[in-house]
Design an enzyme around this catalytic site. Structure first.
Site, mmCIF file in Angstrom:
data_model
loop_
_atom_site.group_PDB
_atom_site.id
_atom_site.type_symbol
_atom_site.label_atom_id
_atom_site.label_comp_id
_atom_site.label_asym_id
_atom_site.label_seq_id
_atom_site.Cartn_x
_atom_site.Cartn_y
_atom_site.Cartn_z
ATOM 1 N N ILE A 1 0.908 -1.143 -0.005
ATOM 2 C CA ILE A 1 0.044 0.151 -0.074
ATOM 3 C C ILE A 1 0.750 1.260 -0.067
ATOM 4 O O ILE A 1 1.819 1.223 0.657
ATOM 5 C CB ILE A 1 -0.890 -0.244 1.186
ATOM 6 N N HIS B 1 9.321 4.353 -1.078
ATOM 7 C CA HIS B 1 9.543 3.046 -0.712
ATOM 8 C C HIS B 1 8.638 1.898 -1.551
ATOM 9 O O HIS B 1 8.712 0.880 -1.861
ATOM 10 C CB HIS B 1 9.222 2.800 1.088
HETATM 11 C C1 DLZ Z 1 8.771 -1.837 4.490
HETATM 12 C C2 DLZ Z 1 7.480 -2.131 3.850
HETATM 13 C C3 DLZ Z 1 6.325 -1.230 3.915
HETATM 14 C C4 DLZ Z 1 6.596 0.151 4.401
HETATM 15 N N1 DLZ Z 1 5.324 -1.719 3.343
HETATM 16 C C5 DLZ Z 1 4.934 -2.796 2.936
HETATM 17 C C6 DLZ Z 1 3.875 -3.081 2.327
HETATM 18 O O1 DLZ Z 1 2.793 -2.358 2.171
HETATM 19 N N2 DLZ Z 1 3.555 -4.516 2.216
HETATM 20 C C7 DLZ Z 1 4.709 -5.584 2.061
HETATM 21 O O2 DLZ Z 1 4.477 -6.565 1.631
HETATM 22 N N3 DLZ Z 1 5.751 -5.060 2.735
HETATM 23 C C8 DLZ Z 1 5.977 -3.794 3.212
HETATM 24 N N4 DLZ Z 1 7.265 -3.512 3.665
HETATM 25 C C9 DLZ Z 1 8.144 -4.508 3.829
HETATM 26 C C10 DLZ Z 1 9.107 -4.953 2.655
HETATM 27 O O3 DLZ Z 1 8.220 -5.749 1.968
HETATM 28 C C11 DLZ Z 1 10.006 -5.770 3.289
HETATM 29 O O4 DLZ Z 1 9.569 -6.916 4.175
HETATM 30 C C12 DLZ Z 1 11.096 -5.027 4.336
HETATM 31 O O5 DLZ Z 1 11.553 -3.894 3.812
HETATM 32 C C13 DLZ Z 1 12.251 -5.842 4.849
HETATM 33 O O6 DLZ Z 1 13.033 -6.526 3.712
#
Ligand code: DLZ
Length: 155
Positions: A82, A88
């Site tokens: 999201i 990011h």
């Molecule tokens: C860090 C992060 C953020 C901000 N948002 C999501 C998200 O919306 N959906 C998701 O599946 N993962 C998110 N992550 C985590 C990253 O995918 C990852 O797990 C971290 O950066 C650690 O490697």
């Protein structure tokens, strides 16, 4: 991208080994995607199912390649990303899509893409296969992966 134009796919996955790799962010949406995937797997007669949970969508490709190289006939990747206030979002989406594409092309094992990339949580809930959702992307990803396994048999 709109869901209009999606095909009705009927698949028979009897005898296939399918691994579902699933991220863990956004619990309610993920629960819906996983339930939809299980419904579609049962409807396709797939009984050999493994589910592997990883922390986030960024980690999906490494789990997918492991599954593809260790006997899965198809992999289904589920995740929800999201958009927030920083870039990011773009990096996580890009890593997941590029990584999963690379896994399928390099290994020859179809990867169903059930990663939602949404502006807000409501968009994700609308696609999660939950009661009241308009779409069921977990089920669609399973159907696409199995249909691709079947299509590749003829080549
Ligand atoms: C860090 C992060 C953020 C901000 N948002 C999501 C998200 O919306 N959906 C998701 O599946 N993962 C998110 N992550 C985590 C990253 O995918 C990852 O797990 C971290 O950066 C650690 O490697």
């Amino acid at each position: 991208m709109s869901g209009a134009g999606a095909p009705q796919i009927t698949v028979d996955g009897t005898g296939l080994r399918v691994t579902v790799v699933a991220a863990s962010w956004h619990t309610e949406v993920m629960d819906g995607l996983l339930a939809g995937a299980h419904r579609a797997l049962a409807a396709a007669n797939v009984t050999h199912v493994r589910v592997v949970r990883v922390p986030g969508s960024f980690e999906l490709p490494v789990a997918a390649v492991r599954a593809a190289e260790h006997g899965a006939d198809a992999v289904v990747a589920l995740g929800v990303v999201i958009r927030g206030g920083t870039p990011h979002f773009e990096y996580v989406c890009s890593a997941a899509t590029t990584g999963l594409t690379d896994v399928s092309v390099r290994t020859g094992v179809p990867v169903g893409f059930g990663v939602l990339t949404c502006d807000d949580e409501q968009q994700a809930l609308d696609r999660a296969g939950l009661p009241g959702s308009r779409e069921d992307k977990g089920a669609e990803a399973v159907e696409a992966a199995i249909a691709t396994v079947v299509a590749l048999r003829d080549l």
